[in-house]
Design a protein around this motif. Structure first.
Motif, PDB file in Angstrom:
ATOM      1  N   ILE A 123       7.727 -25.488 -13.069  1.00  7.71           N
ATOM      2  CA  ILE A 123       7.140 -25.613 -11.960  1.00  7.71           C
ATOM      3  C   ILE A 123       7.616 -26.635 -11.303  1.00  7.71           C
ATOM      4  N   ARG A 124       8.601 -26.725 -10.165  1.00  5.93           N
ATOM      5  CA  ARG A 124       9.134 -27.955  -9.601  1.00  5.93           C
ATOM      6  C   ARG A 124       8.418 -28.561  -8.577  1.00  5.93           C
ATOM      7  N   ILE A 125       8.529 -29.726  -8.177  1.00  4.32           N
ATOM      8  CA  ILE A 125       7.988 -30.499  -7.188  1.00  4.32           C
ATOM      9  C   ILE A 125       8.086 -29.776  -5.757  1.00  4.32           C
ATOM     10  N   ARG A 126       9.262 -29.016  -5.433  1.00  2.00           N
ATOM     11  CA  ARG A 126       9.632 -28.431  -4.327  1.00  2.00           C
ATOM     12  C   ARG A 126       8.758 -27.270  -4.333  1.00  2.00           C
ATOM     13  N   ASP A 127       8.536 -26.428  -5.239  1.00  2.00           N
ATOM     14  CA  ASP A 127       7.618 -25.353  -5.311  1.00  2.00           C
ATOM     15  C   ASP A 127       6.351 -25.732  -5.048  1.00  2.00           C
ATOM     16  N   LEU A 128       5.693 -26.978  -5.479  1.00  2.00           N
ATOM     17  CA  LEU A 128       4.545 -27.405  -5.405  1.00  2.00           C
ATOM     18  C   LEU A 128       4.115 -27.845  -4.079  1.00  2.00           C
ATOM     19  N   VAL A 129       5.242 -28.499  -3.403  1.00  2.00           N
ATOM     20  CA  VAL A 129       4.993 -28.924  -2.003  1.00  2.00           C
ATOM     21  C   VAL A 129       5.018 -27.695  -1.156  1.00  2.00           C
ATOM     22  N   ARG A 130       5.783 -26.917  -1.163  1.00  3.29           N
ATOM     23  CA  ARG A 130       5.664 -25.618  -0.399  1.00  3.29           C
ATOM     24  C   ARG A 130       4.428 -24.756  -0.573  1.00  3.29           C
ATOM     25  N   ALA A 151      -5.399 -31.400  -6.572  1.00  2.00           N
ATOM     26  CA  ALA A 151      -4.130 -32.107  -7.295  1.00  2.00           C
ATOM     27  C   ALA A 151      -3.289 -30.961  -7.886  1.00  2.00           C
ATOM     28  N   LEU A 152      -2.067 -31.163  -7.627  1.00  2.00           N
ATOM     29  CA  LEU A 152      -0.942 -30.012  -8.048  1.00  2.00           C
ATOM     30  C   LEU A 152      -0.074 -30.956  -8.928  1.00  2.00           C
ATOM     31  N   GLN A 153       0.199 -30.327 -10.208  1.00  2.00           N
ATOM     32  CA  GLN A 153       1.244 -30.958 -11.044  1.00  2.00           C
ATOM     33  C   GLN A 153       2.186 -30.316 -11.493  1.00  2.00           C
ATOM     34  N   ALA A 154       3.486 -30.823 -11.574  1.00  2.00           N
ATOM     35  CA  ALA A 154       4.852 -30.084 -11.664  1.00  2.00           C
ATOM     36  C   ALA A 154       4.790 -29.813 -13.346  1.00  2.00           C
ATOM     37  N   ARG A 155       5.648 -28.954 -13.877  1.00  2.00           N
ATOM     38  CA  ARG A 155       5.652 -28.675 -15.234  1.00  2.00           C
ATOM     39  C   ARG A 155       7.143 -28.326 -15.894  1.00  2.00           C
ATOM     40  N   ALA A 156       7.581 -29.006 -16.726  1.00  2.00           N
ATOM     41  CA  ALA A 156       8.869 -28.521 -17.351  1.00  2.00           C
ATOM     42  C   ALA A 156       9.054 -27.155 -18.008  1.00  2.00           C
ATOM     43  N   VAL A 187      -6.815 -32.948   1.643  1.00  2.00           N
ATOM     44  CA  VAL A 187      -5.713 -33.543   0.905  1.00  2.00           C
ATOM     45  C   VAL A 187      -5.373 -32.946  -0.340  1.00  2.00           C
ATOM     46  N   VAL A 188      -3.913 -32.564  -0.434  1.00  2.00           N
ATOM     47  CA  VAL A 188      -3.355 -31.948  -1.606  1.00  2.00           C
ATOM     48  C   VAL A 188      -2.379 -33.051  -2.113  1.00  2.00           C
ATOM     49  N   THR A 189      -2.423 -33.488  -3.388  1.00  2.00           N
ATOM     50  CA  THR A 189      -1.631 -34.207  -3.972  1.00  2.00           C
ATOM     51  C   THR A 189      -0.596 -33.561  -4.844  1.00  2.00           C
ATOM     52  N   VAL A 190       0.628 -34.013  -5.047  1.00  2.00           N
ATOM     53  CA  VAL A 190       1.516 -33.347  -5.698  1.00  2.00           C
ATOM     54  C   VAL A 190       2.224 -34.501  -6.752  1.00  2.00           C
ATOM     55  N   GLU A 191       2.229 -34.301  -7.876  1.00  2.00           N
ATOM     56  CA  GLU A 191       3.007 -35.041  -8.737  1.00  2.00           C
ATOM     57  C   GLU A 191       3.665 -34.669  -9.830  1.00  2.00           C
TER      58      GLU A 191
END
Length: 441
Positions: free
Chosen positions: A284-291, A270-275, A250-254
């Motif tokens: 780091i955008r949510i889209r980048d993390l999902v991809r 666990a991956l996390q976005a960053r402003a 499982v990979v989580t994106v938040e």
């Protein structure tokens, strides 16, 4: 009458303490800056904190000695002054008691003099709690966001940040506001780790929990819908805890790390976005993390919340072998949530047609769970389990298989057999629907 005089005396004494506290605060701030330096004060070690506590105790004791020698008023609550001075340097200042209160969910500051606390769903004005002026409130925000690489000034008058404990901070100052600094802190509160715990909290019934546990294990794609503060993230975390197989990755994106699945599941990242930082770099955008998650060989992807173009990436992931993926969205009903998911997917740079996205949503999302917060009782509840069945024209259709029975005031099976039972059985998950007697009339 005696009680009134005593209360007036306490308030007068507290006012005298506050006057002395201002002088002590400036003195302690200067002493700590000399002792540690500004950089260490931003990220102090545990030994630094002990040195600061000792310095504060020493300065407060010295003030008490001087006051006794000159017949000046002694501090009414020296221990309270010590605590507030420490909190003002390294914690959240006068807001720290609200942060320490487990019942408080959110803190709102509309300028220096209007501070509200939301506890158990009820908003109340925090009595006798205020900042000296707007500059003190603004200084607190700057101190909190500084170590996080964010800034708050006229060129950047709004800021979003995540505090070390996971709480969300949002602040705005003029010219984004008309007059005062506005601060909102939403505390990180995850009240349940499993569906069984949600049953104990009366968020859902046992029969609904058994069905959802089977649906998650059976690889059903689930969308959790609800307004702000309704418990979407808590439900998502509880659903994710049902993914217990060693075969699952499982990979989580938040955007803000709130899920605890990395601690509960055997194979979870666990991956996390960053402003972006003050130079506008490092976002780091949510889209980048999902991809990126798709390249990490996951069996499932869990997105904390879809708010933009990442909705398309989430739908594509669910369609490319990542069955049983989970996410949340803001919505007032299951149908509104599905419509909004389509709208958000249209925001992606790919600019797919609306009818194509509607068809994709209908083929991808299998269950929509609707949650809500009830202010009267302070309870967060699952009020609907909606199963998507397909398309009629350009409208996504479905059935409510669990709904809120107004007579019994509980979530009940409607008697409609879920279509996803075949998928659950194909995965080898043992599950049988509730007896017909439970079905809502």
């Amino acid at each position: 009458m005696t009680t009134t005089l005593a209360t007036q005396h306490e308030r007068l004494a507290a006012g005298l303490d506050r006057t002395a506290e201002r002088a002590l605060r400036d003195d302690v701030q200067a002493a700590v800056s000399r002792l540690l330096g500004e950089q260490q004060l931003l990220v102090p070690s545990s030994s630094d904190e002990e040195r600061i506590r000792a310095l504060i105790r020493e300065r407060v004791a010295a003030y008490q000695r001087r006051a006794a020698m000159t017949n000046a008023p002694l501090l009414l609550d020296p221990e309270g002054v010590e605590r507030r001075l420490f909190d003002g340097l390294l914690r959240l200042g006068i807001l720290q008691p609200l942060m320490d209160d487990a019942t408080v969910e959110e803190i709102i500051c509309n300028g220096p003099n209007r501070i509200f606390a939301i506890a158990r769903g009820q908003k109340q004005l925090a009595q006798d709690l205020f900042f000296d002026d707007d500059e003190e409130l603004r200084g607190l925000v700057k101190r909190l966001v500084g170590p996080l690489g964010r800034r708050l000034d006229e060129s950047s008058p709004m800021v979003d940040a995540r505090l070390p404990d996971g709480s969300r901070l949002n602040a705005a100052i003029p010219p984004a506001t008309t007059r005062w600094c506005s601060l909102t802190i939403r505390k990180f509160l995850l009240r349940a780790q499993s569906l069984d715990q949600l049953v104990a909290l009366s968020t859902l019934t046992e029969s609904a929990a058994l069905f959802l546990d089977a649906a998650v294990q059976g690889g059903v794609n689930i969308l959790v819908s609800g307004p702000t503060g309704s418990g979407k993230t808590t439900l998502l975390n509880a659903l994710g805890s049902s993914i217990a197989s060693l075969e699952e990755r499982v990979v989580t994106v938040e955007e803000v790390a709130e899920l605890q699945l990395e601690r509960q599941l055997p194979d979870c990242v666990a991956l996390q976005a960053r402003a972006s930082n003050v130079e506008g770099l490092g976002e780091i955008r949510i889209r980048d993390l999902v991809r990126n998650a798709l390249r990490m060989r996951p069996t499932r992807i869990v997105v904390g919340e879809v708010r933009g173009g990442e909705a398309l990436d989430m739908l594509l992931a669910m369609n490319t072998g990542h069955e049983g993926s989970l996410t949340t969205i803001h919505g007032s009903s299951p149908r509104d949530a599905l419509d909004r998911l389509t709208t958000l997917a249209m925001m992606a740079e790919e600019r797919l047609a609306s009818d194509a996205l509607t068809k994709m949503v209908a083929r991808t999302i299998e269950l929509v769970l609707q949650v809500r917060f009830e202010p009267r009782t302070g309870r967060r509840r699952l009020v609907s389990i909606f199963e998507v069945t397909g398309l009629e024209g350009d409208v996504v259709t479905g059935n409510e298989i669990w709904g809120l029975d107004p007579v019994r005031d509980r979530l009940s099976w409607t008697g409609i057999r879920p279509r996803c039972l075949d998928k659950i059985a194909a995965r080898g998950v043992a599950y049988a629907p509730p007896p017909v007697v439970e079905a809502a009339p």
